[in-house]
Scaffold this active site. Structure first.
Site, PDB file in Angstrom:
ATOM      1  N   CYS A 100       0.895  -1.142   0.000  1.00 27.55           N
ATOM      2  CA  CYS A 100       0.000   0.000   0.000  1.00 27.55           C
ATOM      3  C   CYS A 100       0.943   1.204   0.000  1.00 27.55           C
ATOM      4  O   CYS A 100       1.993   1.180   0.647  1.00 27.55           O
ATOM      5  CB  CYS A 100      -0.864  -0.003   1.250  1.00 27.55           C
ATOM      6  SG  CYS A 100      -2.078   1.310   1.240  1.00 27.55           S
ATOM      7  N   ASN A 330       3.737  -0.218   3.276  1.00 32.00           N
ATOM      8  CA  ASN A 330       3.529  -1.561   3.856  1.00 32.00           C
ATOM      9  C   ASN A 330       4.434  -2.530   3.102  1.00 32.00           C
ATOM     10  O   ASN A 330       4.039  -3.075   2.062  1.00 32.00           O
ATOM     11  CB  ASN A 330       2.084  -2.044   3.628  1.00 32.00           C
ATOM     12  CG  ASN A 330       1.089  -1.459   4.597  1.00 32.00           C
ATOM     13  OD1 ASN A 330       1.433  -0.665   5.455  1.00 32.00           O
ATOM     14  ND2 ASN A 330      -0.160  -1.864   4.467  1.00 32.00           N
ATOM     15  N   HIS A 408       3.682   7.619   7.997  1.00 30.61           N
ATOM     16  CA  HIS A 408       3.021   7.369   6.704  1.00 30.61           C
ATOM     17  C   HIS A 408       1.728   8.133   6.523  1.00 30.61           C
ATOM     18  O   HIS A 408       1.106   8.057   5.462  1.00 30.61           O
ATOM     19  CB  HIS A 408       2.783   5.879   6.512  1.00 30.61           C
ATOM     20  CG  HIS A 408       1.479   5.370   7.083  1.00 30.61           C
ATOM     21  ND1 HIS A 408       1.093   5.566   8.379  1.00 30.61           N
ATOM     22  CD2 HIS A 408       0.474   4.659   6.495  1.00 30.61           C
ATOM     23  CE1 HIS A 408      -0.087   4.998   8.573  1.00 30.61           C
ATOM     24  NE2 HIS A 408      -0.486   4.450   7.461  1.00 30.61           N
ATOM     25  N   GLY A 409       1.268   8.855   7.531  1.00 36.05           N
ATOM     26  CA  GLY A 409       0.003   9.581   7.376  1.00 36.05           C
ATOM     27  C   GLY A 409      -0.321  10.301   8.663  1.00 36.05           C
ATOM     28  O   GLY A 409       0.559  10.494   9.517  1.00 36.05           O
ATOM     29  N   GLY A 411      -2.780   9.165  10.773  1.00 40.18           N
ATOM     30  CA  GLY A 411      -3.052   8.121  11.758  1.00 40.18           C
ATOM     31  C   GLY A 411      -4.443   8.262  12.338  1.00 40.18           C
ATOM     32  O   GLY A 411      -4.818   9.332  12.820  1.00 40.18           O
TER      33      GLY A 411
END
Lengths: 485, 141
Positions: A100, A330, A408-409, A411
């Site tokens: 991902c 991922n 990664h973001g 969350g």
């Protein structure tokens, strides 16, 4: 987890010592600012990280990024490096959605130049990019064609005319991991993925039209081809059903094999096998094949995006959408890091598991594209559909502090059920539209689940990775169009 | 009698599934999966499809997850949800356990949720104070 269970390392790093539980092999280190701690302690994230710290071969510490939230097995935001010679590989440490990731396309136009046509563009993208659960892609691949994608990733799509040469250059690993074996991917997995190439799926996956509202580093932004008010496209999705099935298949295989290797784990979802074992190597080959499928999937969505752009702005205009970078969050990779021994040059090979964490290699790393050599690898951090997203670049600190990794973001911090109780999808759409964000979604219920308030404050998350020195802020983007399944 | 209930989870779906015995627990778990995929299926309008599904595993909790995973895979490949179960059988053997059932499914145009996988996280079948079997199940969404 109680506050007394961990100690402060510095203003942005905390550590749970390996004495916290008798089966831990290394400490847990997590990145957060003090005001984020209460939220972090609310769910199971840190306990899940403690479980990761028990896996055979784990090195230095089990890491968790500031966008962490509970997952299953590994926490989301988890990073663990296992000795590649004697350690394990755990499919649960990569997740079901293998590779991902996100990719950013930069246009040549400003928001002001196309402002009036953004709603039309959003509608076109929604029509042309298959989204939602069960929607099929534009092509149904034969087994031979699918094996070509699993072996060569984006490279196969350059040949078929769905990708430009630059699309290869600016993908992590050039859009293809070379150690694959499609025979290690089951019939079930191929069945699930066969007609899903070029599909977005649902949940937190999206295609967004973004406007750059702040540049933090003009020089780095220039090298990346980014400028203030520029329109960009952000794509977030993964390996779809094919990757989900690869993980499902190999977690089962490893659960059956662990007794043979005398491995005991605190959570079945952490099922693993020695990396060098037949089971470990089979998964490794299948995982790489699924990763190639994911890159090809994001590439097909790029192709669909360029065609949609052509329809709105004229033939040939879509080609001007240039890939800035495509990065996975991922995945597992074999990488080399210092051992901390007296010999500063001593390095060891480790299998780095990143589950909800982005690679963040510094300037001059051999795996960074030539044009980005002086600035470091781009790190793309999507926020929620109503808040900012960020472009950062990796820094030297990532190699010493976080096994070359960053967040990664934003969350999640609120469950999907709670989000839906708080707002109706139609009301959220209206609210976002009133703020100038064109929303196109196949499911109002799915939209409500992804409401911005269900996520942490992305500004705080990015502050932590910037201040920790594992990645450096370059640009901030704001959504003006959101396309969801 | 309660078949299953949704519990909070930050990002995915956590369910508690109940059953008077193992067979009923498995059947209710199949129904729960069908519910996650499609909350309402118009069974009068759609022609039913029948499928035999089986799984084998090294213990019963793993068997439940493996059996559900097999159903999820078939649902996704064929765009079918399976809310009804006939002839459920579970064979606990010495080292391998197996489950088999005939499922009645209904084709759907699209699903309500993208259920990526059934996880082994927290699965643990126990008898509760009311004498019912129960287990948690976490689905990756």
């Amino acid at each position: 987890m109680e506050r007394g269970s961990f100690k402060k390392v510095n203003d942005y790093a905390w550590e749970i010592p390996e004495t916290f539980r008798s089966d831990m092999l290394v400490p847990v280190r997590f990145f957060a600012s003090e005001d984020m701690l209460d939220d972090i302690m609310r769910d199971e994230s840190l306990y899940q990280a403690v479980n990761v710290a028990t896996l055979p071969g784990v090195q230095k510490y089990a890491l968790v990024m500031p966008d962490m939230h509970e997952g299953y097995g590994f926490p989301i935001g988890g990073v663990a490096a296992m000795d590649a010679k004697n350690g394990v590989i755990s499919p649960g440490g990569i997740g079901f959605d293998i590779n991902c990731g996100v990719r950013l396309l930069a246009s040549a136009v400003t928001f002001q130049e196309i402002q009036k046509r953004v709603p039309e563009l959003a509608t076109q993208l929604f029509q042309d990019i298959p989204s939602g659960v069960g929607r099929r892609g534009p092509i149904r691949l034969s087994t031979k064609e699918l094996d070509g994608i699993l072996t060569r990733g984006v490279g196969r799509l350059v040949e078929s005319g769905h990708a430009a040469a630059d699309d290869l250059t600016y993908c992590e690993a050039s859009g293809c991991l070379t150690g694959t074996d499609p025979a290690m991917v089951s019939k079930h997995a191929k069945g699930r993925g066969r007609d899903q190439l070029g599909t977005m799926g649902a949940g937190n996956h999206f295609v967004e039209i973004q406007r750059i509202d702040t540049i933090f580093d003009e020089s780095v932004a220039k090298t990346l081809g980014l400028f203030k008010e520029q329109i960009c496209i952000l794509i977030h999705c993964g390996s779809r059903g094919l990757g989900h099935q690869v993980a499902t298949d190999y977690i089962k295989i490893m659960l059956g094999a662990m007794a043979k290797y005398k491995i005991e784990i605190p959570d079945r979802q952490l099922a693993c096998a020695p990396f060098q074992s037949p089971e470990g190597q089979s998964y490794w080959k299948a995982m790489q094949a699924a990763a190639n499928f994911a890159w090809a999937n994001r590439q097909m969505i790029t192709w669909e995006t360029r065609l949609a752009w052509d329809k709105i702005f004229g033939k040939g205009e879509g080609e001007k959408l240039k890939l800035v970078y495509d990065v996975c969050h991922n995945i597992a990779k074999v990488e080399e890091y210092g051992t901390g021994a007296k010999d500063a040059n001593a390095k060891m090979k480790v299998m780095v598991h990143r589950k909800g964490a982005t690679r963040a290699f510094p300037p001059h790393h051999p795996e960074t594209p030539e044009r980005y050599k002086e600035i470091g690898q781009p790190v793309i951090i999507p926020g929620s559909m109503g808040t900012a997203s960020y472009v950062l670049v990796g820094t030297a600190g990532s190699m010493t502090e976080s096994f070359g990794s960053s967040c990664h973001g934003a969350g999640r911090m609120m469950s999907r059920t709670a989000a839906k109780k708080k707002i109706r999808g139609a009301d959220l759409k209206q609210e976002l539209e009133a703020r100038g964000i064109s929303v196109r979604s196949g499911s109002m219920s799915g939209l409500a689940e992804e409401a911005p308030f269900a996520y942490k404050d992305v500004e705080k998350v990015v502050d932590v990775v910037h201040n920790t020195g594992i990645a450096k802020r370059v640009a901030r983007l704001r959504p003006v169009g959101v396309i969801k399944g | 009698m309660k078949q299953f209930e949704l519990l909070p989870h930050t990002a995915d779906i956590r369910l508690k599934v109940y059953g008077r015995d193992l067979k009923e627990l498995f059947i209710n778990a199949v129904k729960a999966l069908a519910f996650l995929l499609k909350e309402e299926v118009d069974q009068k309008k759609t022609r039913a499809a029948q499928q035999t599904v089986s799984a084998t595993s090294n213990d019963i909790p793993n068997l439940l997850v493996d059996f559900l995973s097999e159903i999820l895979t078939r649902s996704e490949i064929h765009n079918i949800v399976y809310p009804e179960v006939e002839d459920m059988s579970i064979q606990p053997l010495r080292t391998t356990h197996s489950a088999e059932a005939i499922l009645i499914g209904y084709p759907v145009e699209k699903f309500d949720r993208d259920v990526k996988a059934v996880t082994y996280h927290e699965v643990d079948i126990e008898r509760n104070d009311e004498g019912m079997l129960e287990t948690l199940l976490v689905f990756d969404i």
